[in-house]
Design an enzyme around this catalytic site. Structure first.
Site, PDB file in Angstrom:
ATOM      1  N   GLY A 248     -25.690  34.385  22.416  1.00  0.00           N
ATOM      2  CA  GLY A 248     -25.802  33.903  21.052  1.00  0.00           C
ATOM      3  C   GLY A 248     -26.188  34.976  20.047  1.00  0.00           C
ATOM      4  N   CYS A 249     -26.472  36.179  20.496  1.00  0.00           N
ATOM      5  CA  CYS A 249     -26.870  37.263  19.592  1.00  0.00           C
ATOM      6  C   CYS A 249     -25.655  37.726  18.789  1.00  0.00           C
ATOM      7  CB  CYS A 249     -27.465  38.422  20.385  1.00  0.00           C
ATOM      8  SG  CYS A 249     -27.838  39.881  19.388  1.00  0.00           S
ATOM      9  N   ALA A 250     -25.735  37.641  17.471  1.00  0.00           N
ATOM     10  CA  ALA A 250     -24.623  38.029  16.607  1.00  0.00           C
ATOM     11  C   ALA A 250     -24.330  39.528  16.711  1.00  0.00           C
ATOM     12  CB  ALA A 250     -24.931  37.646  15.164  1.00  0.00           C
TER      13      ALA A 250
END
Length: 136
Positions: A11-13
């Site tokens: 989920g880390c952009a």
């Protein structure tokens, strides 16, 4: 083309941008979860190479930002133990190709290592959300 084993925080952009750049550069990316990996001192240590201990840490980690942990006052062994217990402390991404390992996403280093397609956007290992939050 390189086969990159890429440890990310799901989920880390920022990690998403890094993976996109690697793929656009023709590399195969084998994505793994840095938070659920069964790390040990011997499996984690190679990613940091000769970097100072300070550079092993994720500067966006709440425990670093709050001052709870001062990376300048931590020994290598203490750092590894902290990171095994709390993987959010690990500078991301961790990448491995064969026996070569890297922590963080320095585009110049990675370009020299495996080659990267030039881009007009900024891709680094600083949390995108943290950059946005720091602007306010």
């Amino acid at each position: 083309m390189a086969h990159v084993i890429f440890y990310e925080k799901p989920g880390c952009a920022g990690n998403a941008l890094q993976k996109d750049l690697l793929r656009a550069s023709g590399h195969e990316v084998d994505v793994r979860d840095i938070l659920t990996e069964a790390w040990s001192s011997s499996s984690l240590r190679p990613y940091f190479g000769a970097k100072p201990v300070r550079e092993w840490f994720n500067v966006s980690s709440p425990r670093i930002k709050s001052g709870e942990i001062d990376p300048d006052k931590v020994t290598p062994q203490q750092a590894l133990v902290m990171m095994i217990v709390d993987p959010l402390l690990i500078r991301r991404p961790l990448m491995r190709i064969g026996d070569h390992c890297e922590a963080g996403f320095d585009t110049d280093t990675i370009d020299r290592w495996i080659g990267l397609k030039r881009t007009t956007g900024v891709v680094s290992d600083v949390c995108v959300r943290s950059i946005a939050n720091d602007a306010f």
